[in-house]
Design a protein around this motif. Structure first.
Motif, PDB file in Angstrom:
ATOM      1  N   ILE A   1      -0.006  13.672 -11.936  1.00  0.00           N
ATOM      2  CA  ILE A   1       0.392  12.375 -11.371  1.00  0.00           C
ATOM      3  C   ILE A   1       0.340  11.294 -12.445  1.00  0.00           C
ATOM      4  CG2 ILE A   1      -0.315  10.535  -9.779  1.00  0.00           C
ATOM      5  CD1 ILE A   1      -1.189  12.742  -7.824  1.00  0.00           C
ATOM      6  N   GLU A   2      -0.705  11.295 -13.252  1.00  0.00           N
ATOM      7  CA  GLU A   2      -0.811  10.318 -14.340  1.00  0.00           C
ATOM      8  C   GLU A   2       0.351  10.470 -15.320  1.00  0.00           C
ATOM      9  OE1 GLU A   2      -4.603  10.622 -16.225  1.00  0.00           O
ATOM     10  OE2 GLU A   2      -5.724  10.196 -14.393  1.00  0.00           O
ATOM     11  N   LEU A   3       0.722  11.703 -15.606  1.00  0.00           N
ATOM     12  CA  LEU A   3       1.816  11.950 -16.551  1.00  0.00           C
ATOM     13  C   LEU A   3       3.138  11.390 -16.036  1.00  0.00           C
ATOM     14  CD1 LEU A   3       1.212  15.618 -17.789  1.00  0.00           C
ATOM     15  CD2 LEU A   3       1.084  13.527 -19.151  1.00  0.00           C
ATOM     16  N   VAL A   4       3.492  11.719 -14.800  1.00  0.00           N
ATOM     17  CA  VAL A   4       4.800  11.308 -14.295  1.00  0.00           C
ATOM     18  C   VAL A   4       4.874   9.805 -14.047  1.00  0.00           C
ATOM     19  CG1 VAL A   4       5.340  13.578 -13.349  1.00  0.00           C
ATOM     20  CG2 VAL A   4       4.223  11.866 -11.888  1.00  0.00           C
ATOM     21  N   GLN A   5       3.712   9.141 -14.026  1.00  0.00           N
ATOM     22  CA  GLN A   5       3.703   7.687 -13.874  1.00  0.00           C
ATOM     23  C   GLN A   5       3.760   6.962 -15.215  1.00  0.00           C
ATOM     24  OE1 GLN A   5       0.145   7.316 -11.301  1.00  0.00           O
ATOM     25  NE2 GLN A   5       1.491   6.474  -9.748  1.00  0.00           N
ATOM     26  N   ALA A   6       3.635   7.707 -16.313  1.00  0.00           N
ATOM     27  CA  ALA A   6       3.668   7.083 -17.636  1.00  0.00           C
ATOM     28  C   ALA A   6       5.070   6.553 -17.929  1.00  0.00           C
ATOM     29  CB  ALA A   6       3.262   8.097 -18.702  1.00  0.00           C
ATOM     30  N   LYS A   7       5.155   5.289 -18.269  1.00  0.00           N
ATOM     31  CA  LYS A   7       6.453   4.646 -18.491  1.00  0.00           C
ATOM     32  C   LYS A   7       7.250   5.333 -19.593  1.00  0.00           C
ATOM     33  CE  LYS A   7       8.576   0.098 -19.165  1.00  0.00           C
ATOM     34  NZ  LYS A   7       9.496   0.340 -18.047  1.00  0.00           N
TER      35      LYS A   7
ATOM     36  N   GLY B   1      13.021  10.625  -9.098  1.00  0.00           N
ATOM     37  CA  GLY B   1      14.352  11.175  -9.309  1.00  0.00           C
ATOM     38  C   GLY B   1      14.532  11.999 -10.572  1.00  0.00           C
ATOM     39  N   ARG B   2      13.466  12.272 -11.287  1.00  0.00           N
ATOM     40  CA  ARG B   2      13.612  13.072 -12.508  1.00  0.00           C
ATOM     41  C   ARG B   2      13.930  14.526 -12.158  1.00  0.00           C
ATOM     42  NH1 ARG B   2       9.227  12.461 -16.050  1.00  0.00           N
ATOM     43  NH2 ARG B   2       8.425  10.726 -14.840  1.00  0.00           N
TER      44      ARG B   2
ATOM     45  N   CYS C   1       9.204  12.647 -27.073  1.00  0.00           N
ATOM     46  CA  CYS C   1       9.443  13.926 -26.394  1.00  0.00           C
ATOM     47  C   CYS C   1      10.707  13.856 -25.537  1.00  0.00           C
ATOM     48  CB  CYS C   1       8.228  14.341 -25.570  1.00  0.00           C
ATOM     49  SG  CYS C   1       8.235  13.805 -23.863  1.00  0.00           S
ATOM     50  N   HIS C   2      11.301  15.022 -25.334  1.00  0.00           N
ATOM     51  CA  HIS C   2      12.524  15.130 -24.545  1.00  0.00           C
ATOM     52  C   HIS C   2      12.316  15.882 -23.238  1.00  0.00           C
ATOM     53  CE1 HIS C   2      13.838  14.497 -28.741  1.00  0.00           C
ATOM     54  NE2 HIS C   2      14.761  13.752 -28.179  1.00  0.00           N
ATOM     55  N   ALA C   3      11.171  16.542 -23.111  1.00  0.00           N
ATOM     56  CA  ALA C   3      10.859  17.271 -21.879  1.00  0.00           C
ATOM     57  C   ALA C   3       9.367  17.583 -21.860  1.00  0.00           C
ATOM     58  CB  ALA C   3      11.661  18.567 -21.783  1.00  0.00           C
ATOM     59  N   VAL C   4       8.858  17.813 -20.658  1.00  0.00           N
ATOM     60  CA  VAL C   4       7.456  18.194 -20.490  1.00  0.00           C
ATOM     61  C   VAL C   4       7.393  19.552 -19.808  1.00  0.00           C
ATOM     62  CG1 VAL C   4       5.275  17.668 -19.324  1.00  0.00           C
ATOM     63  CG2 VAL C   4       6.585  15.831 -20.408  1.00  0.00           C
ATOM     64  N   LEU C   5       6.617  20.449 -20.401  1.00  0.00           N
ATOM     65  CA  LEU C   5       6.324  21.751 -19.814  1.00  0.00           C
ATOM     66  C   LEU C   5       4.859  21.713 -19.405  1.00  0.00           C
ATOM     67  CD1 LEU C   5       7.069  24.696 -19.228  1.00  0.00           C
ATOM     68  CD2 LEU C   5       6.596  25.229 -21.619  1.00  0.00           C
ATOM     69  N   PHE C   6       4.624  21.543 -18.095  1.00  0.00           N
ATOM     70  CA  PHE C   6       3.257  21.407 -17.589  1.00  0.00           C
ATOM     71  C   PHE C   6       2.802  22.761 -17.055  1.00  0.00           C
ATOM     72  CE2 PHE C   6      -0.168  20.208 -14.715  1.00  0.00           C
ATOM     73  CZ  PHE C   6      -0.846  19.268 -15.475  1.00  0.00           C
TER      74      PHE C   6
ATOM     75  N   LEU D   1       7.436   8.343 -20.299  1.00  0.00           N
ATOM     76  CA  LEU D   1       7.980   9.635 -19.873  1.00  0.00           C
ATOM     77  C   LEU D   1       8.998   9.490 -18.740  1.00  0.00           C
ATOM     78  CD1 LEU D   1       4.788  11.909 -19.894  1.00  0.00           C
ATOM     79  CD2 LEU D   1       6.632  11.827 -21.582  1.00  0.00           C
ATOM     80  N   GLU D   2       9.379   8.276 -18.456  1.00  0.00           N
ATOM     81  CA  GLU D   2      10.321   8.025 -17.366  1.00  0.00           C
ATOM     82  C   GLU D   2      11.635   8.752 -17.612  1.00  0.00           C
ATOM     83  OE1 GLU D   2      12.538   4.159 -15.391  1.00  0.00           O
ATOM     84  OE2 GLU D   2      10.559   3.901 -16.302  1.00  0.00           O
ATOM     85  N   GLY D   3      12.082   9.522 -16.624  1.00  0.00           N
ATOM     86  CA  GLY D   3      13.357  10.217 -16.725  1.00  0.00           C
ATOM     87  C   GLY D   3      13.337  11.514 -17.508  1.00  0.00           C
TER      88      GLY D   3
END
Length: 200
Positions: free
Chosen positions: A115-121, A159-160, A92-97, A123-125
């Motif tokens: 929180i779980e999503l943004v901590q997934a390695k 910083g994302r 994936c290139h972006a997340v639409l939550f 999905l970093e950046g």
């Protein structure tokens, strides 16, 4: 000779392809938003709201934006289906939550999932758009309240690129602005997350 011409044609007609994951709890309105996105960018009427069914697995919609194909993947948000989300992270290139601003009682659950999503390695950046959906309804959590909740998660964002907006899958309010923002962020982030190549 045919192979050479065919290869050249494929090279010059290919599009960059970006994948956007549409995530959120069940009932947040992801499928309605996807139908509205398809309508806005293709002109083809989406499925009527009363005909929409909860997504089981993945529901895919593709739209062309500028010189790219953007594939939106609406993944089922039921608790027992969230385990499949991770299988889509690396591509994936972006997340639409999508948040359901009508049901304040589920916002804490949605916050934990985010929180779980943004901590997934994997999905970093990756750019993140948080849509406070169903803003067309009465008695919803205000966009200011949703932004305040997301601001509490600043330490998890690393910083994302993050933006919070209001939306309505019913009338399309905020949808084009959100998708255009995501598209621009994906293009800017292409060094870290290169697009795939898609033939026209």
């Amino acid at each position: 000779m045919f192979t050479l011409v065919s290869g050249a044609y494929k090279y010059f007609t290919r599009l960059d392809e970006y994948n956007v994951l549409m995530l959120g709890l069940d009932g947040a309105g992801k499928t309605a938003l996807l139908e509205k996105i398809k309508h806005i960018y293709t002109g083809i009427p989406g499925m009527p709201m009363d005909k929409l069914q909860p997504t089981i697995g993945v529901n895919i919609g593709k739209v062309t934006m500028k010189s790219a194909l953007v594939k939106f993947m609406d993944l089922g948000g039921q608790k027992d289906l969230r385990g499949i989300w991770e299988a889509y992270f690396s591509d994936c290139h972006a997340v639409l939550f999508v948040l359901d601003s009508k049901h304040a009682d589920r916002l804490e659950e949605a916050k934990k999932v985010l929180i779980e999503l943004v901590q997934a390695k994997e999905l970093e950046g990756v750019p993140l758009m948080v849509l406070s959906n169903k803003q067309d309804l009465d008695d919803v959590e205000s966009l200011a309240q949703i932004k305040e909740m997301i601001n509490e998660l600043a330490d998890y964002m690393y910083g994302r690129e993050v933006r919070v907006m209001g939306s309505s899958g019913a009338d399309g309010a905020g949808v084009r602005l959100a998708v255009d923002w995501l598209y621009n962020r994906m293009v800017e982030n292409r060094i870290q997350r290169p697009p795939m190549a898609s033939e026209i």
